[in-house]
Enzyme design. Sequence first.
Site, PDB file in Angstrom:
ATOM      1  N   ASP A  76       0.839  -1.205   0.000  1.00 16.17           N
ATOM      2  CA  ASP A  76       0.000   0.000   0.000  1.00 16.17           C
ATOM      3  C   ASP A  76       0.875   1.256   0.000  1.00 16.17           C
ATOM      4  OD1 ASP A  76      -2.421  -1.704   0.554  1.00 16.17           O
ATOM      5  OD2 ASP A  76      -1.261  -2.072   2.372  1.00 16.17           O
TER       6      ASP A  76
ATOM      7  N   HIS B 242      -4.663  -3.378   6.285  1.00 16.20           N
ATOM      8  CA  HIS B 242      -4.434  -3.645   4.858  1.00 16.20           C
ATOM      9  C   HIS B 242      -5.770  -4.082   4.254  1.00 16.20           C
ATOM     10  CE1 HIS B 242      -2.872  -4.920   1.060  1.00 16.20           C
ATOM     11  NE2 HIS B 242      -3.384  -6.113   1.239  1.00 16.20           N
TER      12      HIS B 242
HETATM   13  N1  LIG Z   1      -0.603  -7.939   2.405  1.00 17.65           N
HETATM   14  C1  LIG Z   1      -0.632  -7.701   1.122  1.00 17.65           C
HETATM   15  O1  LIG Z   1      -0.346  -6.574   0.689  1.00 17.65           O
HETATM   16  C2  LIG Z   1      -1.040  -8.740   0.110  1.00 17.65           C
HETATM   17  C3  LIG Z   1      -1.496  -9.970   0.495  1.00 17.65           C
HETATM   18  N2  LIG Z   1      -1.858 -10.913  -0.424  1.00 17.65           N
HETATM   19  C4  LIG Z   1      -2.327 -12.201   0.087  1.00 17.65           C
HETATM   20  O2  LIG Z   1      -1.256 -13.154   0.019  1.00 17.65           O
HETATM   21  C5  LIG Z   1      -1.786 -14.470   0.058  1.00 17.65           C
HETATM   22  C6  LIG Z   1      -1.133 -15.371  -0.970  1.00 17.65           C
HETATM   23  O3  LIG Z   1      -1.427 -14.933  -2.273  1.00 17.65           O
HETATM   24  P1  LIG Z   1      -1.048 -15.810  -3.556  1.00 17.65           P
HETATM   25  O4  LIG Z   1       0.350 -16.282  -3.486  1.00 17.65           O
HETATM   26  O5  LIG Z   1      -1.498 -15.038  -4.717  1.00 17.65           O
HETATM   27  O6  LIG Z   1      -2.030 -17.056  -3.370  1.00 17.65           O
HETATM   28  P2  LIG Z   1      -1.930 -18.494  -4.040  1.00 17.65           P
HETATM   29  O7  LIG Z   1      -3.268 -19.140  -3.853  1.00 17.65           O
HETATM   30  O8  LIG Z   1      -1.323 -18.433  -5.389  1.00 17.65           O
HETATM   31  O9  LIG Z   1      -0.889 -19.240  -3.107  1.00 17.65           O
HETATM   32  C7  LIG Z   1      -1.153 -19.552  -1.799  1.00 17.65           C
HETATM   33  C8  LIG Z   1      -0.363 -20.807  -1.486  1.00 17.65           C
HETATM   34  O10 LIG Z   1      -0.484 -21.053  -0.101  1.00 17.65           O
HETATM   35  C9  LIG Z   1      -0.582 -22.432   0.081  1.00 17.65           C
HETATM   36  N3  LIG Z   1      -1.165 -22.656   1.398  1.00 17.65           N
HETATM   37  C10 LIG Z   1      -2.472 -22.595   1.761  1.00 17.65           C
HETATM   38  N4  LIG Z   1      -2.596 -22.894   3.055  1.00 17.65           N
HETATM   39  C11 LIG Z   1      -1.357 -23.135   3.520  1.00 17.65           C
HETATM   40  C12 LIG Z   1      -0.852 -23.506   4.786  1.00 17.65           C
HETATM   41  N5  LIG Z   1      -1.668 -23.706   5.827  1.00 17.65           N
HETATM   42  N6  LIG Z   1       0.483 -23.645   4.921  1.00 17.65           N
HETATM   43  C13 LIG Z   1       1.302 -23.488   3.871  1.00 17.65           C
HETATM   44  N7  LIG Z   1       0.870 -23.150   2.638  1.00 17.65           N
HETATM   45  C14 LIG Z   1      -0.437 -22.972   2.472  1.00 17.65           C
HETATM   46  C15 LIG Z   1      -1.416 -22.914  -1.095  1.00 17.65           C
HETATM   47  O11 LIG Z   1      -1.247 -24.318  -1.337  1.00 17.65           O
HETATM   48  C16 LIG Z   1      -0.864 -22.065  -2.216  1.00 17.65           C
HETATM   49  O12 LIG Z   1       0.220 -22.702  -2.864  1.00 17.65           O
HETATM   50  C17 LIG Z   1      -3.292 -14.277  -0.130  1.00 17.65           C
HETATM   51  O13 LIG Z   1      -3.906 -14.336   1.130  1.00 17.65           O
HETATM   52  C18 LIG Z   1      -3.413 -12.874  -0.700  1.00 17.65           C
HETATM   53  O14 LIG Z   1      -4.670 -12.313  -0.446  1.00 17.65           O
HETATM   54  C19 LIG Z   1      -1.738 -10.673  -1.763  1.00 17.65           C
HETATM   55  C20 LIG Z   1      -1.293  -9.464  -2.197  1.00 17.65           C
HETATM   56  C21 LIG Z   1      -0.932  -8.411  -1.304  1.00 17.65           C
HETATM   57  O1  LIG Z   2      -6.761  -7.650  -2.340  1.00 22.26           O
HETATM   58  C1  LIG Z   2      -6.205  -8.737  -2.355  1.00 22.26           C
HETATM   59  O2  LIG Z   2      -6.733  -9.837  -2.109  1.00 22.26           O
HETATM   60  C2  LIG Z   2      -4.726  -8.776  -2.643  1.00 22.26           C
HETATM   61  C3  LIG Z   2      -4.132  -7.716  -1.838  1.00 22.26           C
HETATM   62  O3  LIG Z   2      -4.140  -7.772  -0.634  1.00 22.26           O
HETATM   63  C4  LIG Z   2      -3.611  -6.538  -2.499  1.00 22.26           C
HETATM   64  O4  LIG Z   2      -3.339  -6.582  -3.710  1.00 22.26           O
HETATM   65  O5  LIG Z   2      -3.472  -5.534  -1.814  1.00 22.26           O
END
Ligand SMILES: NC(=O)C1=CN([C@@H]2O[C@H](COP(=O)(O)OP(=O)(O)OC[C@H]3O[C@@H](n4cnc5c(N)ncnc54)[C@H](O)[C@@H]3O)[C@@H](O)[C@H]2O)C=CC1
Ligand SMILES: O=C([O-])CC(=O)C(=O)O
Length: 329
Positions: A160, A188
């Site tokens: 952000d 967030h």
């Molecule tokens: N804080 C931030 O600014 C942001 C946060 N996010 C969040 O990050 C997270 C991950 O996003 P992506 O990589 O795109 O998702 P994704 O679905 O591509 O990958 C998530 C991975 O986590 C694994 N997983 C699920 N439960 C698990 C557990 N208990 N232990 C270990 N691995 C586990 C899944 O098998 C999958 O491979 C989401 O919650 C998303 O909303 C995404 C963008 C920004």
């Molecule tokens: O909105 C979502 O799920 C992914 C995220 O946290 C971001 O891009 O800031």
Amino acid sequence: MTRTPVNVTVTGAAGQIGYALLFRIASGQLLGADVPVNLRLLEIPQGLKAAEGVAMELDDCAFPLLRGITITDQAATAFDGANVALLVGARPRTAGMERGDLLQANGGIFGPQGKAINEHAADDIKVLVVGNPANTNALIAQRNAPDVPAERFTAMTRLDHNRAVAQLAKKTGATVGDIKKVTIWGNHSATQYPDIFHAEIAGKNAAELINDQAWLESDFIPTVAKRGAAIIEVRGASSAASAANAAIDHVYTWVNGTAEGDWTSMGIVSDGSYGVPEGLISSFPVTTKDGKFEIVQGLEISDFSRARIDASVGELVEERDAVAGLGLI
Ligand SMILES: NC(=O)C1=CN([C@@H]2O[C@H](COP(=O)(O)OP(=O)(O)OC[C@H]3O[C@@H](n4cnc5c(N)ncnc54)[C@H](O)[C@@H]3O)[C@@H](O)[C@H]2O)C=CC1
Ligand SMILES: O=C([O-])CC(=O)C(=O)O
């Protein structure tokens, strides 16, 4: 001098953020170009095969700093001796899904991981929670790790922060490097408050320089706060490379320090500063030095800013109460 490798645990290693993150960690961008790393990849059983594939590619990069890769579905193994933990694995939000819906789905993941960190991580463990809802997931993990100092648990609002810097650069024509002291307050989520009243653009106050309250309210704040949803809408998947980049920035800054005359934004356990209830994990302006951070104190908060900080903090209180009601903290 030969340095001892730093153990870096990444959960959700086979996911899309994992794929954008691991190569950068292994190349030295997380901790520094002279710091060797061991990677510990935690996945759920269905994710292990894909994690093996990522590990094969990591091998194929022949990164000089990468000293070892462990792949496991056991939290105790993944966090054993961990110095840095990036908790990415979670259920990502899909189109139309509200963040509140994610609390229940993700709450169960972060309690056990917090416990495993408590029992197995190194004494100097630093935790960054990326998986959404990041602040409240971080709170769950932190509350489940009573022996780890609370300030070691942080949530990612650096994406952000970076988004806000980019929007300011776009608006003013300044370079990103000219923009300092932007703050993300609160959660967030779409309630976050990106604050430019203390920000500087090439040494001038950003709000005064731009002098456009309508743009601030109807363009800048919603653009930054809803950028995650906008990316999902356009890309068809949530932010991955920019999220991984922000995770690298967050840990690098935490370990190596903020630049003189600047600060960053981190979701950290509140000490009650700026009226944010103690114990909540909320985003603040922080400076970092020698692996520690401090909240920037003494900023004047206008009524406009106060109302927005309070709204986002109010949402965090609701999330905390919801996970407390579910017995997760
Ligand atoms: N804080 C931030 O600014 C942001 C946060 N996010 C969040 O990050 C997270 C991950 O996003 P992506 O990589 O795109 O998702 P994704 O679905 O591509 O990958 C998530 C991975 O986590 C694994 N997983 C699920 N439960 C698990 C557990 N208990 N232990 C270990 N691995 C586990 C899944 O098998 C999958 O491979 C989401 O919650 C998303 O909303 C995404 C963008 C920004
Ligand atoms: O909105 C979502 O799920 C992914 C995220 O946290 C971001 O891009 O800031």
